[in-house]
Design a protein around this motif. Structure first.
Motif, PDB file in Angstrom:
ATOM      1  N   LYS A 337       0.810  -1.226   0.000  1.00 47.31           N
ATOM      2  CA  LYS A 337       0.000   0.000   0.000  1.00 47.31           C
ATOM      3  C   LYS A 337       0.840   1.271   0.000  1.00 47.31           C
ATOM      4  O   LYS A 337       0.443   2.277  -0.607  1.00 47.31           O
ATOM      5  CB  LYS A 337      -0.971  -0.001   1.179  1.00 47.31           C
ATOM      6  N   ALA A 341       0.622   4.042  -2.961  1.00 47.75           N
ATOM      7  CA  ALA A 341       0.328   5.449  -2.643  1.00 47.75           C
ATOM      8  C   ALA A 341       1.418   6.374  -3.171  1.00 47.75           C
ATOM      9  O   ALA A 341       1.130   7.444  -3.714  1.00 47.75           O
ATOM     10  CB  ALA A 341       0.173   5.616  -1.132  1.00 47.75           C
ATOM     11  N   HIS A 393      -2.949  10.480  -0.347  1.00 48.24           N
ATOM     12  CA  HIS A 393      -1.895   9.481  -0.506  1.00 48.24           C
ATOM     13  C   HIS A 393      -0.628   9.891   0.244  1.00 48.24           C
ATOM     14  O   HIS A 393       0.042   9.047   0.852  1.00 48.24           O
ATOM     15  CB  HIS A 393      -1.595   9.274  -1.986  1.00 48.24           C
ATOM     16  N   ALA A 396      -1.151   9.104   3.842  1.00 48.14           N
ATOM     17  CA  ALA A 396      -1.023   7.670   4.102  1.00 48.14           C
ATOM     18  C   ALA A 396       0.437   7.251   4.173  1.00 48.14           C
ATOM     19  O   ALA A 396       0.844   6.483   5.055  1.00 48.14           O
ATOM     20  CB  ALA A 396      -1.753   6.881   3.016  1.00 48.14           C
ATOM     21  N   LYS A 399       1.971   8.537   7.479  1.00 49.40           N
ATOM     22  CA  LYS A 399       1.567   7.751   8.651  1.00 49.40           C
ATOM     23  C   LYS A 399       2.326   6.436   8.719  1.00 49.40           C
ATOM     24  O   LYS A 399       2.770   6.017   9.799  1.00 49.40           O
ATOM     25  CB  LYS A 399       0.059   7.499   8.628  1.00 49.40           C
TER      26      LYS A 399
END
Length: 420
Positions: A337, A341, A393, A396, A399
């Protein structure tokens, strides 16, 4: 990490490049002229073009059909994400080319969604004709009244009434909905506003000819209506469909979205790299052919700097795309992921920068219809919003990166003192 393409992929690359040279590039102006002619002579720019319909059987004969399909029972010869990457890039060099090979969005994502989550009955009804290229489809998610970058805001209601679901709400920027061949919508809406945040949403199949489905208007992008594909605003008013049309069950919308959007996002990036490559190619040809202030423009240092930077950025984006594709193939979309992103941010931005330089190189011709650059620029700019805006994105990625360095309870946050 192996980025080598399979022998089959290399063979398909050669065939696809030849097909583009023989059938796609020579028809670019004819394609646009046919759309305009449909509008004048038939009063409908949204009619399918004869050029694409005539090329589809030829693509099928050459084995250049449904190349996006991952391996499955219906596609035992399906390609990996890594093998599809260079093919998708080649198709992306011309905006309408993917449809010739039945590899265009949103159909690709919808077909994968149906393959993964639909019942066998629905696969027979919708997936099979999509795979044959007989119909088109649309994905109805974005809404005008809420910030759709946070999908939990989606307000369209899907309410159970007996053996049916009734749908009410407005969607917009629904790609492909204006095409008369669009026969099925996959719609995301709210089934239970009281459920936990990520279990309120569901996805449901809505036949396009269902009573209450009203296509209000096409939505132009920087003045381009993008016919015959286009993007539409649609009102769903008391739209009633069988309860069996729900995918997986109530509250599974986010689960399905993650399965659908991962491949869709990387396909956008693959095509964006094709856009960037073509823009660089056109830019270099222009710079080599024009003289200003006594020497070729390509000999001026500012343009050499831009050409070099374009090559560096494109190759950087391609490598990250291949890494993401490799990880999707080997460890799955969920673990990949961060890479998905990152490339969703990088590839459209790289393409936009290279397109901007190419337009600058062409001057006034670059913003006209004399070259494909202006249209490419407008279409590519939407990718920084579509399938999640850059900001989401980036958040994300941040994080995930911060989590790597999060100290556990009791750990010392201070750096250790070292002696040299």
């Amino acid at each position: 990490m192996e980025f080598d393409y399979s022998d089959r992929c290399k063979q398909l690359q050669d065939k696809l490049l030849k097909f583009m040279d023989e059938h796609i590039y020579p028809n670019e102006k004819a394609y646009k002229a046919e759309i305009d002619r449909n509008g004048v002579e038939k009063g409908n720019r949204w009619l399918p073009t004869k050029i694409i319909e005539d090329l589809k059987p030829l693509a099928r004969e050459q084995g250049l059909w449904n190349l996006f399909l991952p391996k499955s029972k219906r596609a035992p010869e399906g390609l990996s994400n890594l093998d599809y990457a260079p093919l998708c890039e080649i198709m992306g060099r011309v905006s309408w080319a993917p449809e010739v090979f039945n590899c265009s969005a949103p159909d690709t994502g919808n077909m994968e969604t149906l393959e993964r989550y639909a019942t066998e009955e629905h696969k027979q009804q919708w997936l099979e004709p999509l795979l044959r290229g007989e119909i088109r489809s649309a994905f109805a998610m974005t809404e005008p009244a809420v910030a759709s970058s946070d999908a939990t805001n989606i307000a369209t209601r899907i309410e159970r009434q007996g053996n049916d679901y009734v749908i009410n709400g407005t969607k917009w920027w629904i790609s492909g909905a204006g095409d008369p061949r669009c026969k099925i919508f996959i719609l995301m809406g709210k089934t239970d506003p009281e459920a936990p945040r990520h279990q309120q949403q569901s996805m449901i199949l809505v036949p396009a000819d269902t009573a209450g489905v009203d296509i209000k208007r096409p939505l132009p992008v920087f003045g381009y209506d993008d016919a015959p594909h286009g993007h539409c605003e649609i009102v769903f008013e008391n739209v009633r469909v069988p309860a069996s049309n729900i995918l997986l069950g109530e509250g599974r919308g986010f689960e399905i979205a993650q399965g659908r959007l991962g491949p869709g996002r990387i396909h956008h990036c693959m095509r964006a790299i094709g856009v960037a490559e073509r823009a660089l190619e056109l830019m270099c040809k222009r710079l080599n052919s024009r003289v200003a202030f006594g020497r070729r423009i390509s000999e001026q240092s500012i343009w050499r700097e831009r050409v070099a930077e374009a090559r560096i950025q494109i190759d950087t984006a391609r490598l990250l795309t291949l890494k993401a594709a490799y990880m999707m193939d080997t460890v799955g979309n969920k673990i990949a992921k961060a890479e998905i992103a990152m490339i969703k941010v990088l590839a459209p931005n790289v393409a936009q920068q290279v397109l901007d330089w190419a337009i600058q190189a062409y001057g006034a011709a670059g913003v006209s219809d004399e070259t494909p650059l202006a249209t490419m620029w407008a279409h590519n700019r939407t990718l920084r919003i579509a399938d999640g805006p850059d900001e989401v994105h980036r958040n994300a990625v941040a994080k995930l990166e911060l989590a790597k360095h999060m100290s556990l309870p009791g750990e010392d946050l201070e750096l250790p003192v070292t002696r040299s």
